[in-house]
Design a protein around this motif. Structure first.
Motif, PDB file in Angstrom:
ATOM      1  N   GLY A  21      -3.358  -8.088  -0.511  1.00 54.79           N
ATOM      2  CA  GLY A  21      -3.968  -8.333  -1.802  1.00 54.79           C
ATOM      3  C   GLY A  21      -3.141  -9.286  -2.653  1.00 54.79           C
ATOM      4  O   GLY A  21      -2.522 -10.225  -2.151  1.00 54.79           O
ATOM      5  N   THR A  22      -3.123  -9.041  -3.920  1.00 54.84           N
ATOM      6  CA  THR A  22      -2.413  -9.898  -4.879  1.00 54.84           C
ATOM      7  C   THR A  22      -0.901  -9.868  -4.599  1.00 54.84           C
ATOM      8  O   THR A  22      -0.327  -8.787  -4.448  1.00 54.84           O
ATOM      9  N   PRO A  23      -0.257 -11.033  -4.530  1.00 54.97           N
ATOM     10  CA  PRO A  23       1.200 -11.035  -4.359  1.00 54.97           C
ATOM     11  C   PRO A  23       1.898 -10.528  -5.624  1.00 54.97           C
ATOM     12  O   PRO A  23       1.481 -10.834  -6.740  1.00 54.97           O
ATOM     13  N   VAL A  24       2.939  -9.752  -5.417  1.00 51.26           N
ATOM     14  CA  VAL A  24       3.619  -9.149  -6.575  1.00 51.26           C
ATOM     15  C   VAL A  24       5.085  -9.578  -6.678  1.00 51.26           C
ATOM     16  O   VAL A  24       5.666  -9.615  -7.776  1.00 51.26           O
ATOM     17  N   GLN A  25       5.734  -9.910  -5.551  1.00 55.92           N
ATOM     18  CA  GLN A  25       7.146 -10.267  -5.597  1.00 55.92           C
ATOM     19  C   GLN A  25       7.552 -10.920  -4.277  1.00 55.92           C
ATOM     20  O   GLN A  25       7.046 -10.538  -3.222  1.00 55.92           O
ATOM     21  N   THR A  26       8.504 -11.886  -4.385  1.00 57.41           N
ATOM     22  CA  THR A  26       9.040 -12.546  -3.192  1.00 57.41           C
ATOM     23  C   THR A  26      10.548 -12.358  -3.172  1.00 57.41           C
ATOM     24  O   THR A  26      11.233 -12.612  -4.172  1.00 57.41           O
ATOM     25  N   CYS A  27      11.063 -11.934  -2.025  1.00 50.88           N
ATOM     26  CA  CYS A  27      12.500 -11.672  -1.901  1.00 50.88           C
ATOM     27  C   CYS A  27      13.012 -12.258  -0.588  1.00 50.88           C
ATOM     28  O   CYS A  27      12.291 -12.264   0.415  1.00 50.88           O
ATOM     29  N   PRO A  28      14.314 -12.742  -0.569  1.00 62.01           N
ATOM     30  CA  PRO A  28      14.881 -13.292   0.665  1.00 62.01           C
ATOM     31  C   PRO A  28      15.450 -12.182   1.557  1.00 62.01           C
ATOM     32  O   PRO A  28      16.028 -11.202   1.062  1.00 62.01           O
ATOM     33  N   TYR A  29      15.249 -12.362   2.851  1.00 63.82           N
ATOM     34  CA  TYR A  29      15.790 -11.400   3.821  1.00 63.82           C
ATOM     35  C   TYR A  29      16.437 -12.168   4.973  1.00 63.82           C
ATOM     36  O   TYR A  29      16.024 -13.287   5.316  1.00 63.82           O
ATOM     37  N   GLU A  30      17.484 -11.564   5.515  1.00 62.41           N
ATOM     38  CA  GLU A  30      18.223 -12.203   6.593  1.00 62.41           C
ATOM     39  C   GLU A  30      17.331 -12.414   7.806  1.00 62.41           C
ATOM     40  O   GLU A  30      16.583 -11.524   8.205  1.00 62.41           O
ATOM     41  N   ASN A  31      17.501 -13.602   8.368  1.00 65.88           N
ATOM     42  CA  ASN A  31      16.801 -13.938   9.601  1.00 65.88           C
ATOM     43  C   ASN A  31      17.802 -13.820  10.733  1.00 65.88           C
ATOM     44  O   ASN A  31      18.797 -14.552  10.789  1.00 65.88           O
ATOM     45  N   GLU A  42      -7.162  -2.581  -5.006  1.00 64.69           N
ATOM     46  CA  GLU A  42      -5.784  -2.997  -4.746  1.00 64.69           C
ATOM     47  C   GLU A  42      -4.826  -1.870  -5.107  1.00 64.69           C
ATOM     48  O   GLU A  42      -4.827  -1.371  -6.239  1.00 64.69           O
ATOM     49  N   VAL A  43      -4.041  -1.498  -4.124  1.00 61.56           N
ATOM     50  CA  VAL A  43      -3.105  -0.398  -4.283  1.00 61.56           C
ATOM     51  C   VAL A  43      -1.701  -0.983  -4.455  1.00 61.56           C
ATOM     52  O   VAL A  43      -1.232  -1.771  -3.609  1.00 61.56           O
ATOM     53  N   GLY A  44      -1.075  -0.626  -5.571  1.00 57.08           N
ATOM     54  CA  GLY A  44       0.285  -1.094  -5.813  1.00 57.08           C
ATOM     55  C   GLY A  44       1.315  -0.196  -5.146  1.00 57.08           C
ATOM     56  O   GLY A  44       0.991   0.833  -4.544  1.00 57.08           O
ATOM     57  N   GLY A  45       2.587  -0.595  -5.277  1.00 57.64           N
ATOM     58  CA  GLY A  45       3.675   0.196  -4.703  1.00 57.64           C
ATOM     59  C   GLY A  45       4.996  -0.517  -4.851  1.00 57.64           C
ATOM     60  O   GLY A  45       5.126  -1.510  -5.587  1.00 57.64           O
ATOM     61  N   THR A  46       5.997  -0.028  -4.163  1.00 58.89           N
ATOM     62  CA  THR A  46       7.342  -0.625  -4.272  1.00 58.89           C
ATOM     63  C   THR A  46       7.438  -1.857  -3.386  1.00 58.89           C
ATOM     64  O   THR A  46       6.798  -1.937  -2.337  1.00 58.89           O
ATOM     65  N   SER A  47       8.261  -2.794  -3.879  1.00 62.41           N
ATOM     66  CA  SER A  47       8.456  -4.034  -3.132  1.00 62.41           C
ATOM     67  C   SER A  47       9.950  -4.362  -3.074  1.00 62.41           C
ATOM     68  O   SER A  47      10.767  -3.807  -3.799  1.00 62.41           O
ATOM     69  N   CYS A  48      10.292  -5.314  -2.200  1.00 60.42           N
ATOM     70  CA  CYS A  48      11.662  -5.798  -2.040  1.00 60.42           C
ATOM     71  C   CYS A  48      12.676  -4.683  -1.816  1.00 60.42           C
ATOM     72  O   CYS A  48      13.672  -4.535  -2.566  1.00 60.42           O
ATOM     73  N   PRO A  49      12.475  -3.834  -0.845  1.00 63.07           N
ATOM     74  CA  PRO A  49      13.490  -2.831  -0.549  1.00 63.07           C
ATOM     75  C   PRO A  49      14.767  -3.504  -0.033  1.00 63.07           C
ATOM     76  O   PRO A  49      14.751  -4.642   0.440  1.00 63.07           O
ATOM     77  N   LYS A  50      15.903  -2.784  -0.134  1.00 62.39           N
ATOM     78  CA  LYS A  50      17.174  -3.362   0.330  1.00 62.39           C
ATOM     79  C   LYS A  50      17.127  -3.674   1.813  1.00 62.39           C
ATOM     80  O   LYS A  50      17.664  -4.679   2.270  1.00 62.39           O
ATOM     81  N   VAL A  51      16.508  -2.802   2.551  1.00 56.13           N
ATOM     82  CA  VAL A  51      16.373  -3.026   3.993  1.00 56.13           C
ATOM     83  C   VAL A  51      14.887  -3.117   4.311  1.00 56.13           C
ATOM     84  O   VAL A  51      14.113  -2.205   3.989  1.00 56.13           O
ATOM     85  N   LEU A  52      14.529  -4.200   4.918  1.00 57.32           N
ATOM     86  CA  LEU A  52      13.120  -4.398   5.271  1.00 57.32           C
ATOM     87  C   LEU A  52      12.948  -4.086   6.755  1.00 57.32           C
ATOM     88  O   LEU A  52      13.584  -4.722   7.612  1.00 57.32           O
ATOM     89  N   HIS A  53      12.152  -3.131   7.036  1.00 55.88           N
ATOM     90  CA  HIS A  53      11.858  -2.779   8.426  1.00 55.88           C
ATOM     91  C   HIS A  53      10.609  -3.550   8.875  1.00 55.88           C
ATOM     92  O   HIS A  53       9.563  -3.503   8.224  1.00 55.88           O
ATOM     93  N   TYR A  54      10.763  -4.234   9.954  1.00 52.08           N
ATOM     94  CA  TYR A  54       9.633  -5.022  10.450  1.00 52.08           C
ATOM     95  C   TYR A  54       9.731  -5.112  11.958  1.00 52.08           C
ATOM     96  O   TYR A  54      10.750  -4.785  12.565  1.00 52.08           O
ATOM     97  N   ARG A  55       8.712  -5.590  12.592  1.00 62.69           N
ATOM     98  CA  ARG A  55       8.659  -5.748  14.049  1.00 62.69           C
ATOM     99  C   ARG A  55       8.506  -7.221  14.359  1.00 62.69           C
ATOM    100  O   ARG A  55       7.625  -7.891  13.818  1.00 62.69           O
ATOM    101  N   SER A  56       9.391  -7.720  15.218  1.00 60.78           N
ATOM    102  CA  SER A  56       9.351  -9.132  15.605  1.00 60.78           C
ATOM    103  C   SER A  56       8.679  -9.273  16.963  1.00 60.78           C
ATOM    104  O   SER A  56       8.717  -8.362  17.793  1.00 60.78           O
ATOM    105  N   TYR A  57       8.138 -10.428  17.182  1.00 59.38           N
ATOM    106  CA  TYR A  57       7.421 -10.694  18.436  1.00 59.38           C
ATOM    107  C   TYR A  57       7.935 -11.985  19.043  1.00 59.38           C
ATOM    108  O   TYR A  57       8.180 -12.984  18.340  1.00 59.38           O
ATOM    109  N   GLY A  58       8.151 -12.001  20.356  1.00 56.70           N
ATOM    110  CA  GLY A  58       8.567 -13.206  21.068  1.00 56.70           C
ATOM    111  C   GLY A  58       9.955 -13.639  20.651  1.00 56.70           C
ATOM    112  O   GLY A  58      10.858 -12.844  20.413  1.00 56.70           O
TER     113      GLY A  58
END
Length: 470
Positions: A380-390, A426-442
């Motif tokens: 939905g609507t963007p609420v915040q952008t934060c940098p994370y280590e690649n 549109e459901v709001g919530g917390t953003s930009c946690p200290k640790v971002l858990h995600y799944r990478s592919y390839g």
């Protein structure tokens, strides 16, 4: 000069011949006159012809013209007997007495039989006029062969009454079966009535009496059986006997039958038939005192049919969209969508609907106000952008934009089946946690450029509450 008699000449004396005796004897049609003349062969022929005429008269040709033919034969043998004996003036009293006695007996017997046949015919005519097949049949059973010999056309004509009563008894049997629920027998019975009217005229009163006995037994103890019979009579009674009496019977019995059958079908959950019966009373007898109750029945039956239809459209798992979401239908007994908590049935996207509070939910369509169809979550609507280590390029962090969770939603008011809400929640919530858990592919080990906020149960409820709670 002396001439010897036949006796003196050695011959037997000649048999005296009396024309009157011969004519009277032959008038019996038994050949008696020929016997008195000594003509045995003629007597046998006379008797044989008489027997043949009687047989034909009573079996093959029971018509008036054949009686005239018999009378002609009678006149012929009487005249022939007279002329055979003519020329001899002898007056043999004994022969005349025999001939007269036999002939008088024959005529008296025939006359009495004709009189009795006429009396029976009068009884049968009265029975036809009264519509009394029992009386007519009893009179017909009093007939015997002698009546037919004495008055074949009359007796033969009365056989139509016997046949009419036989057909009407058959019709009565068919009507009795109709009273037991075999409604197709009504058509069979009326076909018998039609055959009597068309092929055996003069028995209309008997047909009317037969149908009248059936009409008198209406209504039956079963209101639905009575309703079926009333339906048939309303459509076909004009083709049968006493249509006006049939119409009066329909008017007398139909309202109570329709209402009673409607109530019975409601109890049996046959709502379509129940509504039909109630509506027949409302449409056909608007001034009847039972119309108000019938209108209530129409409403209840309609709502029961609507509810059954809605339940059918909602069948399936709550995690998938049922047929109702594409083809909504009304349930007019449902509460309108309005102020307060609008209890709903939720389908699709269990990940969110499973987090709704219990007091939002309806246990069944009968208690629901809304049917809510949820789609798959989107960004939905963007609420915040934060940098994370690649991890692939640690020296170059990746910006991740967090979006509200957009859930497509359609809500239908169950009362009308109309779409009342078509939106993306549109459901709001917390953003930009200290640790971002995600799944990478390839080979890409970096975080996704876009992801959704982390929504709590409170966040989910807050987003959907405006739709459920007004």
């Amino acid at each position: 000069m002396y001439e010897p008699t036949s006796e003196a000449a050695g011959h037997p004396p000649a048999q005296p011949r009396d024309p009157v005796a011969a004519a009277l004897g032959n008038a019996s049609l038994l050949g008696l006159g020929y016997l008195l003349l000594g003509r045995r062969l003629l007597a046998a022929v006379n008797l044989a012809v008489t027997v043949v005429l009687v047989v034909v008269l009573t079996t093959v040709a029971p018509f008036l013209w054949f009686e005239v033919l018999v009378l002609g034969w009678w006149a012929l043998v009487v005249t022939h007997g007279w002329f055979l004996a003519r020329g001899d003036g002898a007056n043999v009293g004994r022969q005349r007495m025999i001939a007269l006695s036999v002939t008088v007996v024959v005529f008296v017997v025939v006359g009495l039989l004709r009189f009795d046949a006429g009396r029976i015919d009068d009884t049968i005519a009265d029975a036809r006029a009264e519509g009394d097949c029992g009386k007519a049949t009893d009179a017909l059973d009093g007939r015997w062969f002698g009546h037919r010999v004495a008055n074949a056309p009359l007796v033969s004509g009365e056989q139509a009454t016997r046949e009419a009563c036989r057909r009407l008894r058959t019709a009565n049997g068919e009507l009795a079966e109709a009273l037991s629920g075999h409604f197709s027998k009504m058509a069979v019975a009326f076909a018998w009535f039609a055959s009597v009217r068309q092929e055996l005229p003069g028995h209309e009163a008997m047909a009317a009496a037969a149908l009248g006995g059936f009409l008198h037994r209406l209504p039956t103890p079963d209101a639905c059986t009575t309703s079926e019979i009333v339906d048939w009579l309303s459509e076909h009674a004009s083709a049968g006997p006493v249509p006006e009496r049939s119409a009066a019977t329909v008017a007398r019995t139909a309202p109570a039958a329709f209402l009673g059958c409607g109530d019975r079908m409601m109890a049996a959950k046959d709502w379509a038939t129940a509504r039909t019966r109630y509506q027949q009373l409302v449409d056909g007898y608007p001034a009847d005192s039972r119309v108000a109750k019938a209108k209530e029945g129409v409403t209840k039956a309609t709502q029961a049919l609507e509810l059954a239809n809605v339940r059918g459209l909602l069948e399936g798992s709550t995690g998938t969209a049922p047929a109702y979401c594409d083809t909504p239908a009304p349930y007019s007994a449902a509460a309108p969508y309005g102020k307060g908590t609008n209890h709903a049935l939720f389908y699709g996207n269990d990940g969110f609907s499973g987090r709704f509070p219990a007091d939002w939910r309806a246990s069944d369509a009968a208690q629901a106000v809304l049917v809510v169809c949820l789609g798959e979550a989107e960004d939905g609507t963007p609420v915040q952008t934060c940098p994370y280590e690649n991890k692939s390029l640690p020296e170059f962090p990746t910006d991740v934009t967090f979006h509200k969770i957009a859930v497509p939603l359609k809500a239908y008011e169950l009362r009308t089946g109309k779409l009342v809400v078509d939106t993306k929640v549109e459901v709001g919530g917390t953003s930009c946690p200290k640790v971002l858990h995600y799944r990478s592919y390839g080979s890409d080990l970096g975080p996704p450029p876009d992801t959704q906020v982390e929504a709590s149960d409170a966040d989910v409820r807050a987003a959907f509450a405006p739709i459920i709670q007004k």
